[in-house]
Motif scaffolding. Structure first.
Motif, PDB file in Angstrom:
ATOM      1  N   ASP A   3      17.895 119.442  91.416  1.00  0.00           N
ATOM      2  CA  ASP A   3      18.343 118.241  92.103  1.00  0.00           C
ATOM      3  C   ASP A   3      17.249 117.715  93.035  1.00  0.00           C
ATOM      4  O   ASP A   3      16.991 116.511  93.082  1.00  0.00           O
ATOM      5  N   LYS A   4      16.581 118.600  93.748  1.00  0.00           N
ATOM      6  CA  LYS A   4      15.512 118.184  94.662  1.00  0.00           C
ATOM      7  C   LYS A   4      14.322 117.608  93.888  1.00  0.00           C
ATOM      8  O   LYS A   4      13.731 116.618  94.305  1.00  0.00           O
ATOM      9  N   ILE A   5      13.979 118.218  92.772  1.00  0.00           N
ATOM     10  CA  ILE A   5      12.880 117.710  91.943  1.00  0.00           C
ATOM     11  C   ILE A   5      13.228 116.314  91.420  1.00  0.00           C
ATOM     12  O   ILE A   5      12.399 115.396  91.464  1.00  0.00           O
ATOM     13  N   ALA A   6      14.447 116.127  90.945  1.00  0.00           N
ATOM     14  CA  ALA A   6      14.866 114.815  90.437  1.00  0.00           C
ATOM     15  C   ALA A   6      14.828 113.765  91.547  1.00  0.00           C
ATOM     16  O   ALA A   6      14.354 112.640  91.334  1.00  0.00           O
ATOM     17  N   LYS A   7      15.307 114.125  92.729  1.00  0.00           N
ATOM     18  CA  LYS A   7      15.299 113.182  93.854  1.00  0.00           C
ATOM     19  C   LYS A   7      13.876 112.864  94.301  1.00  0.00           C
ATOM     20  O   LYS A   7      13.561 111.713  94.627  1.00  0.00           O
ATOM     21  N   LEU A   8      13.014 113.868  94.309  1.00  0.00           N
ATOM     22  CA  LEU A   8      11.614 113.636  94.680  1.00  0.00           C
ATOM     23  C   LEU A   8      10.925 112.764  93.637  1.00  0.00           C
ATOM     24  O   LEU A   8      10.145 111.866  93.983  1.00  0.00           O
ATOM     25  N   SER A   9      11.196 113.012  92.377  1.00  0.00           N
ATOM     26  CA  SER A   9      10.629 112.194  91.307  1.00  0.00           C
ATOM     27  C   SER A   9      11.031 110.732  91.496  1.00  0.00           C
ATOM     28  O   SER A   9      10.192 109.827  91.424  1.00  0.00           O
ATOM     29  N   ARG A  10      12.279 110.501  91.767  1.00  0.00           N
ATOM     30  CA  ARG A  10      12.769 109.139  92.005  1.00  0.00           C
ATOM     31  C   ARG A  10      12.072 108.521  93.218  1.00  0.00           C
ATOM     32  O   ARG A  10      11.662 107.358  93.195  1.00  0.00           O
ATOM     33  N   MET A  11      11.946 109.301  94.273  1.00  0.00           N
ATOM     34  CA  MET A  11      11.300 108.811  95.492  1.00  0.00           C
ATOM     35  C   MET A  11       9.844 108.429  95.218  1.00  0.00           C
ATOM     36  O   MET A  11       9.354 107.402  95.691  1.00  0.00           O
ATOM     37  N   MET A  12       9.150 109.255  94.437  1.00  0.00           N
ATOM     38  CA  MET A  12       7.756 108.968  94.103  1.00  0.00           C
ATOM     39  C   MET A  12       7.631 107.745  93.197  1.00  0.00           C
ATOM     40  O   MET A  12       6.705 106.942  93.356  1.00  0.00           O
ATOM     41  N   ILE A  13       8.549 107.593  92.258  1.00  0.00           N
ATOM     42  CA  ILE A  13       8.511 106.413  91.389  1.00  0.00           C
ATOM     43  C   ILE A  13       8.727 105.155  92.220  1.00  0.00           C
ATOM     44  O   ILE A  13       8.024 104.155  92.047  1.00  0.00           O
ATOM     45  N   GLU A  14       9.653 105.220  93.153  1.00  0.00           N
ATOM     46  CA  GLU A  14       9.862 104.074  94.041  1.00  0.00           C
ATOM     47  C   GLU A  14       8.619 103.828  94.903  1.00  0.00           C
ATOM     48  O   GLU A  14       8.178 102.688  95.066  1.00  0.00           O
ATOM     49  N   PHE A  15       8.031 104.869  95.430  1.00  0.00           N
ATOM     50  CA  PHE A  15       6.854 104.764  96.292  1.00  0.00           C
ATOM     51  C   PHE A  15       5.685 104.082  95.572  1.00  0.00           C
ATOM     52  O   PHE A  15       4.993 103.246  96.144  1.00  0.00           O
ATOM     53  N   ASP A  16       5.469 104.451  94.322  1.00  0.00           N
ATOM     54  CA  ASP A  16       4.340 103.917  93.540  1.00  0.00           C
ATOM     55  C   ASP A  16       4.771 102.844  92.539  1.00  0.00           C
ATOM     56  O   ASP A  16       4.080 102.587  91.558  1.00  0.00           O
ATOM     57  N   ARG A  17       5.885 102.198  92.788  1.00  0.00           N
ATOM     58  CA  ARG A  17       6.450 101.260  91.811  1.00  0.00           C
ATOM     59  C   ARG A  17       5.528 100.099  91.470  1.00  0.00           C
ATOM     60  O   ARG A  17       5.627  99.540  90.387  1.00  0.00           O
ATOM     61  N   GLU A  18       4.608  99.739  92.353  1.00  0.00           N
ATOM     62  CA  GLU A  18       3.673  98.640  92.059  1.00  0.00           C
ATOM     63  C   GLU A  18       2.540  99.075  91.133  1.00  0.00           C
ATOM     64  O   GLU A  18       1.779  98.239  90.651  1.00  0.00           O
ATOM     65  N   THR A  19       2.412 100.372  90.917  1.00  0.00           N
ATOM     66  CA  THR A  19       1.302 100.890  90.110  1.00  0.00           C
ATOM     67  C   THR A  19       1.834 101.862  89.042  1.00  0.00           C
ATOM     68  O   THR A  19       1.785 103.072  89.229  1.00  0.00           O
ATOM     69  N   PRO A  20       2.317 101.312  87.929  1.00  0.00           N
ATOM     70  CA  PRO A  20       2.865 102.172  86.875  1.00  0.00           C
ATOM     71  C   PRO A  20       1.870 103.211  86.358  1.00  0.00           C
ATOM     72  O   PRO A  20       2.275 104.290  85.918  1.00  0.00           O
ATOM     73  N   ASP A  21       0.568 102.912  86.425  1.00  0.00           N
ATOM     74  CA  ASP A  21      -0.416 103.900  85.993  1.00  0.00           C
ATOM     75  C   ASP A  21      -0.372 105.146  86.878  1.00  0.00           C
ATOM     76  O   ASP A  21      -0.527 106.264  86.393  1.00  0.00           O
ATOM     77  N   ARG A  22      -0.133 104.985  88.170  1.00  0.00           N
ATOM     78  CA  ARG A  22      -0.021 106.134  89.080  1.00  0.00           C
ATOM     79  C   ARG A  22       1.237 106.924  88.749  1.00  0.00           C
ATOM     80  O   ARG A  22       1.234 108.160  88.760  1.00  0.00           O
ATOM     81  N   VAL A  23       2.335 106.212  88.489  1.00  0.00           N
ATOM     82  CA  VAL A  23       3.589 106.886  88.130  1.00  0.00           C
ATOM     83  C   VAL A  23       3.386 107.696  86.848  1.00  0.00           C
ATOM     84  O   VAL A  23       3.752 108.875  86.781  1.00  0.00           O
ATOM     85  N   ASN A  24       2.782 107.084  85.849  1.00  0.00           N
ATOM     86  CA  ASN A  24       2.513 107.804  84.610  1.00  0.00           C
ATOM     87  C   ASN A  24       1.629 109.013  84.854  1.00  0.00           C
ATOM     88  O   ASN A  24       1.846 110.080  84.272  1.00  0.00           O
ATOM     89  N   HIS A  25       0.637 108.863  85.714  1.00  0.00           N
ATOM     90  CA  HIS A  25      -0.268 109.975  86.005  1.00  0.00           C
ATOM     91  C   HIS A  25       0.497 111.160  86.596  1.00  0.00           C
ATOM     92  O   HIS A  25       0.403 112.283  86.087  1.00  0.00           O
ATOM     93  N   PHE A  26       1.240 110.931  87.682  1.00  0.00           N
ATOM     94  CA  PHE A  26       1.888 112.089  88.312  1.00  0.00           C
ATOM     95  C   PHE A  26       2.980 112.689  87.443  1.00  0.00           C
ATOM     96  O   PHE A  26       3.207 113.899  87.484  1.00  0.00           O
ATOM     97  N   LEU A  27       3.629 111.872  86.622  1.00  0.00           N
ATOM     98  CA  LEU A  27       4.636 112.438  85.721  1.00  0.00           C
ATOM     99  C   LEU A  27       3.997 113.294  84.621  1.00  0.00           C
ATOM    100  O   LEU A  27       4.552 114.327  84.227  1.00  0.00           O
ATOM    101  N   LYS A  28       2.831 112.879  84.141  1.00  0.00           N
ATOM    102  CA  LYS A  28       2.126 113.693  83.142  1.00  0.00           C
ATOM    103  C   LYS A  28       1.619 114.996  83.774  1.00  0.00           C
ATOM    104  O   LYS A  28       1.728 116.070  83.160  1.00  0.00           O
ATOM    105  N   VAL A  29       1.067 114.916  84.983  1.00  0.00           N
ATOM    106  CA  VAL A  29       0.625 116.136  85.674  1.00  0.00           C
ATOM    107  C   VAL A  29       1.819 117.059  85.887  1.00  0.00           C
ATOM    108  O   VAL A  29       1.733 118.272  85.649  1.00  0.00           O
ATOM    109  N   TYR A  30       2.939 116.490  86.302  1.00  0.00           N
ATOM    110  CA  TYR A  30       4.158 117.280  86.471  1.00  0.00           C
ATOM    111  C   TYR A  30       4.538 117.985  85.157  1.00  0.00           C
ATOM    112  O   TYR A  30       4.846 119.176  85.148  1.00  0.00           O
TER     113      TYR A  30
END
Length: 164
Positions: A3-30
């Protein structure tokens, strides 16, 4: 923990929402970090720390670009930990884990002081994604592997994906 990982993932996607390349990067690293950690047999707490760090490892880029005009690694390692700390505290992560994740964020471009499996695997996962994103050549990839990869799974992945 999931649950914490899912909430953090959502928080990070919102944080970097203007830069989909950053979102893709951290999700791939994850994804790579999760896979490598599980296959390497990390204990539950270390795996949880690793997955958390993988999601927030580049959180300092946005602030660095705003503050310094670039997202270079030195600025990331300075600006990332305070942002990561605020996010993790908001989600009530354990204090000792927050300290370790902030350490990893502050050192994920420092390759000569690896002090644990979570650190090693985070580096390998980030390298696997950066190699692809930067279009590195075989000799660069082999040099990175030989100098920085230590886990059996990470070695398999880099060889299978880029060197076979």
């Amino acid at each position: 923990m999931k649950d914490k990982i899912a909430k953090l993932s959502r928080m990070m996607i919102e944080f970097d929402r203007e830069t989909p390349d950053r979102v893709n990067h951290f999700l791939k690293v994850y994804g790579f970090a999760k896979s490598i950690g599980e296959l390497e047999g990390l204990d539950q707490q270390t795996q949880f720390t690793l997955e958390t760090a993988a999601l927030v490892h580049d959180v300092g880029i946005k602030i660095s670009r705003q503050k310094y005009g670039d997202g270079g690694w030195r600025h990331q390692e300075i600006e990332g930990p305070p942002v990561a700390r605020r996010m993790l505290e908001e989600l009530a992560f354990p204090p000792e884990m927050i300290e370790r994740v902030c350490f990893l964020v502050a050192h994920h471009h420092t390759y000569n002081a690896v002090d644990g499996a979570d650190y090693q695997i985070l580096l390998e996962a980030d390298f696997l994604v950066n190699i692809f994103e930067k279009g590195m050549n075989r000799s660069q990839i082999a040099a990175i592997r030989d100098k920085n990869f230590r886990t059996k799974t990470g070695m398999e992945y880099i060889n299978w994906l880029f060197l076979s």
